[in-house]
Design a protein around this motif. Sequence first.
Motif, short mmCIF file in Angstrom:
data_model
loop_
_atom_site.label_atom_id
_atom_site.label_comp_id
_atom_site.label_asym_id
_atom_site.label_seq_id
_atom_site.Cartn_x
_atom_site.Cartn_y
_atom_site.Cartn_z
N LEU A 198 32.95 -13.03 64.97
CA LEU A 198 31.59 -12.48 64.92
C LEU A 198 31.13 -11.98 66.29
O LEU A 198 30.46 -10.94 66.39
N THR A 199 31.49 -12.72 67.33
CA THR A 199 31.07 -12.29 68.67
C THR A 199 31.73 -10.96 69.04
O THR A 199 31.07 -10.06 69.58
N ILE A 200 33.02 -10.84 68.74
CA ILE A 200 33.70 -9.59 69.06
C ILE A 200 33.21 -8.46 68.15
O ILE A 200 32.83 -7.38 68.62
N GLY A 201 33.18 -8.72 66.84
CA GLY A 201 32.85 -7.66 65.88
C GLY A 201 31.40 -7.24 65.89
O GLY A 201 31.09 -6.06 65.66
N ALA A 202 30.51 -8.18 66.14
CA ALA A 202 29.08 -7.86 66.00
C ALA A 202 28.36 -7.71 67.33
O ALA A 202 27.19 -7.32 67.35
N VAL A 203 29.04 -8.02 68.44
CA VAL A 203 28.38 -7.87 69.75
C VAL A 203 29.22 -7.00 70.70
O VAL A 203 28.76 -5.95 71.16
N ILE A 204 30.45 -7.45 70.98
CA ILE A 204 31.23 -6.80 72.04
C ILE A 204 31.62 -5.36 71.65
O ILE A 204 31.38 -4.41 72.39
N LEU A 205 32.23 -5.21 70.46
CA LEU A 205 32.64 -3.85 70.04
C LEU A 205 31.46 -2.89 69.92
O LEU A 205 31.53 -1.74 70.40
N PRO A 206 30.35 -3.30 69.28
CA PRO A 206 29.20 -2.38 69.24
C PRO A 206 28.68 -2.00 70.62
O PRO A 206 28.30 -0.85 70.85
N ILE A 207 28.68 -2.95 71.57
CA ILE A 207 28.20 -2.63 72.91
C ILE A 207 29.14 -1.60 73.56
O ILE A 207 28.69 -0.63 74.18
N ILE A 208 30.46 -1.81 73.39
CA ILE A 208 31.42 -0.84 73.94
C ILE A 208 31.18 0.55 73.35
O ILE A 208 31.15 1.56 74.07
N ALA A 209 30.95 0.60 72.03
CA ALA A 209 30.69 1.89 71.38
C ALA A 209 29.43 2.55 71.93
O ALA A 209 29.41 3.76 72.20
N LEU A 210 28.39 1.75 72.14
CA LEU A 210 27.13 2.31 72.66
C LEU A 210 27.31 2.84 74.08
O LEU A 210 26.78 3.90 74.43
N VAL A 211 28.08 2.12 74.90
CA VAL A 211 28.31 2.57 76.28
C VAL A 211 29.12 3.86 76.29
O VAL A 211 28.81 4.81 77.02
N LEU A 212 30.18 3.91 75.45
CA LEU A 212 31.02 5.11 75.41
C LEU A 212 30.27 6.34 74.91
O LEU A 212 30.53 7.47 75.35
N ALA A 213 29.32 6.14 73.98
CA ALA A 213 28.60 7.29 73.41
C ALA A 213 27.46 7.77 74.29
O ALA A 213 26.90 8.84 74.04
N ALA A 214 27.10 6.98 75.31
CA ALA A 214 25.92 7.33 76.14
C ALA A 214 26.19 8.59 76.96
O ALA A 214 27.32 8.85 77.36
N GLY A 236 23.79 9.66 67.32
CA GLY A 236 22.95 8.99 66.33
C GLY A 236 23.74 8.02 65.47
O GLY A 236 23.30 6.91 65.19
N PHE A 237 24.95 8.45 65.08
CA PHE A 237 25.81 7.58 64.25
C PHE A 237 26.13 6.28 65.00
O PHE A 237 26.01 5.18 64.44
N VAL A 238 26.51 6.42 66.27
CA VAL A 238 26.85 5.22 67.05
C VAL A 238 25.62 4.33 67.22
O VAL A 238 25.67 3.10 67.05
N CYS A 239 24.48 4.95 67.55
CA CYS A 239 23.25 4.16 67.77
C CYS A 239 22.86 3.41 66.50
O CYS A 239 22.49 2.23 66.57
N LEU A 240 22.93 4.08 65.37
CA LEU A 240 22.45 3.46 64.13
C LEU A 240 23.40 2.38 63.64
O LEU A 240 22.97 1.30 63.21
N VAL A 241 24.72 2.66 63.71
CA VAL A 241 25.68 1.67 63.20
C VAL A 241 25.79 0.48 64.17
O VAL A 241 25.60 -0.69 63.78
N ALA A 242 26.07 0.78 65.45
CA ALA A 242 26.25 -0.31 66.42
C ALA A 242 24.94 -1.08 66.62
O ALA A 242 24.93 -2.31 66.67
N GLY A 243 23.83 -0.33 66.72
CA GLY A 243 22.53 -0.98 66.92
C GLY A 243 22.17 -1.88 65.75
O GLY A 243 21.73 -3.01 65.94
N ASN A 244 22.39 -1.38 64.53
CA ASN A 244 22.10 -2.18 63.33
C ASN A 244 22.90 -3.47 63.34
O ASN A 244 22.37 -4.54 63.04
N ILE A 245 24.20 -3.37 63.65
CA ILE A 245 25.06 -4.57 63.60
C ILE A 245 24.58 -5.60 64.63
O ILE A 245 24.43 -6.79 64.32
#
Lengths: 474, 56
Positions: free
Chosen positions: B40-56, A60-69
């Motif tokens: 902005l591209t790295i911080g607001a798109v690439i890193l968040p996508i990597i985090a989402l993939v790793l947490a899945a 949830g933490f990852v979804c909310l923080v990364a998704g929000n950004i």
Amino acid sequence: MSADSSGDESLSVYGRVPLLLKEREYGTLTANGTCFAYAIATWCFLTGGYAAQLVGAVQGFVCLVAGNIIGVFLISFPLSLGCQRYGMEQIDACKPSFGQNGARFVLIFYLLNMLGWSGLILVMFGNGIQNILEAMGYQPGQWIVGAGVALGIWLTYFITTRGIHLLNIFNSIITPALILTVGFMLYMLFSTHGWEAISLAPPIDPYPDPAINYAIAVELGIASGMSWWGGIGFLARNTKTRRNAIYPEVLQLGLASGVACSIALFSGLIVGSEDPTEWMIPLGGIVFGVMALAFVALANITSTVVSVYASGLALRHLPGLQQRAWWQVVVIALIPLMAFVFWPRELYDLGDAFLAYNGTMHAPIGGILFVDYFFIRKQRINLRAVYEAAPSGEYYYWKGFNPIALAGIVLGQISYFVLYNPFSGATHWMFNIVPASIAAFVVPAVLYWIGMHFYGSGSAPGQATTKRLISPNI
Amino acid sequence: MTTEGRDQELVQDLEHRIDTLENEAEAEFGSFFRADYVILTIGAVILPIIALVLAA
């Protein structure tokens, strides 16, 4: 004499004239401060509560923080840079892509978003009153929630019609109190329960398939970020530099808001309830819990006032409402909220679907604005044409509508619902790979780029088609 | 002031603002650097996508 310096209240209420650089208020500190205060609002509690139904603390933490950004960045990048550069109000910034009248179509989504959120947090205000009374030993019936919504609507009317000054006084008290409340929740969560208990707490009401739960939580995060769409232009046009227009929005509305949503998520998981007004007393005890609940309840009112104030300004774009008295415009904005007086529980239960639906509303608009500002206009807008309502204006298109952009919105909505129907919960297999908001952002963006490339107005970026305004739309 | 007079003043003010802002917009065009787009591209798109993939 400038409009803003004339002291004429009706002109300042319109608030649509482009702001000159010397008139803007936000530097780096103030831009971050305002965005932070805006980000730590009661809707974070709702979003965190909905996510707690589906996933645990880490996911949830990852979804909310990364998704929000991601969500904030995608919808704010073109808007914030455009509104900052030209000092435009948000709906005006949509005119180059949607057309003079087509931008009013965007207004419908804007109002749906603002008033939908207002209704949900007014129910939260009613729930807060009910829980405070129960903590004090009373047993009011369910009617108290509807009565609380009615009281909230009256308070909203009272503050909104007395102008921005009274709102600023309320905000100067409530915002720090709300930040303290969030900090207090975080402290109580970790001091009383600890990270191990938080991370092991199961989701409240998940679907049988964990992959679907995760995909919906990602969708909630991105849609939550995109739901800031309504406030982007207002903040950006008041900033002095382009960096101050975009970085505070990503850092505060994206990152800080995602963290606040996550604290709400942890609270929901520990208490085992999605309703934020049920968290405070179990977390803080009777005395601190009731105090925190009272702050949250009052914060709901200030959040609603901000939304209704912005909705009133947006309604000023409509013919017939430009000359109306301010109190009448506020009443018109408040009328749809009456439904929450009569069906508070039923409408509150649709809140998670509404949150996801924000993606449907804002993703296609965001995708079209992104392509239009960066790739079609190359970051140069014909500002005079934005305020030109004559059919010869560059942004008039067909009868004031750009059919390509409007078709993009329809296609975006279809793309969203094919992947995920937030009302029925039905999902396509691709939803596990591509969030519906992202599809609803990309598909219209591609359609718009192709359409404008081949069938667009043909105007060169920034081409001045008129030297003087023929029919100003202000 | 009459409504017509006020409208005329508002339009004149709007014209002045448009001229000023278009000039200012051109002047500050270079204040947002390529590095900002990369950050902005790295911080607001690439890193968040990597985090989402790793947490899945």
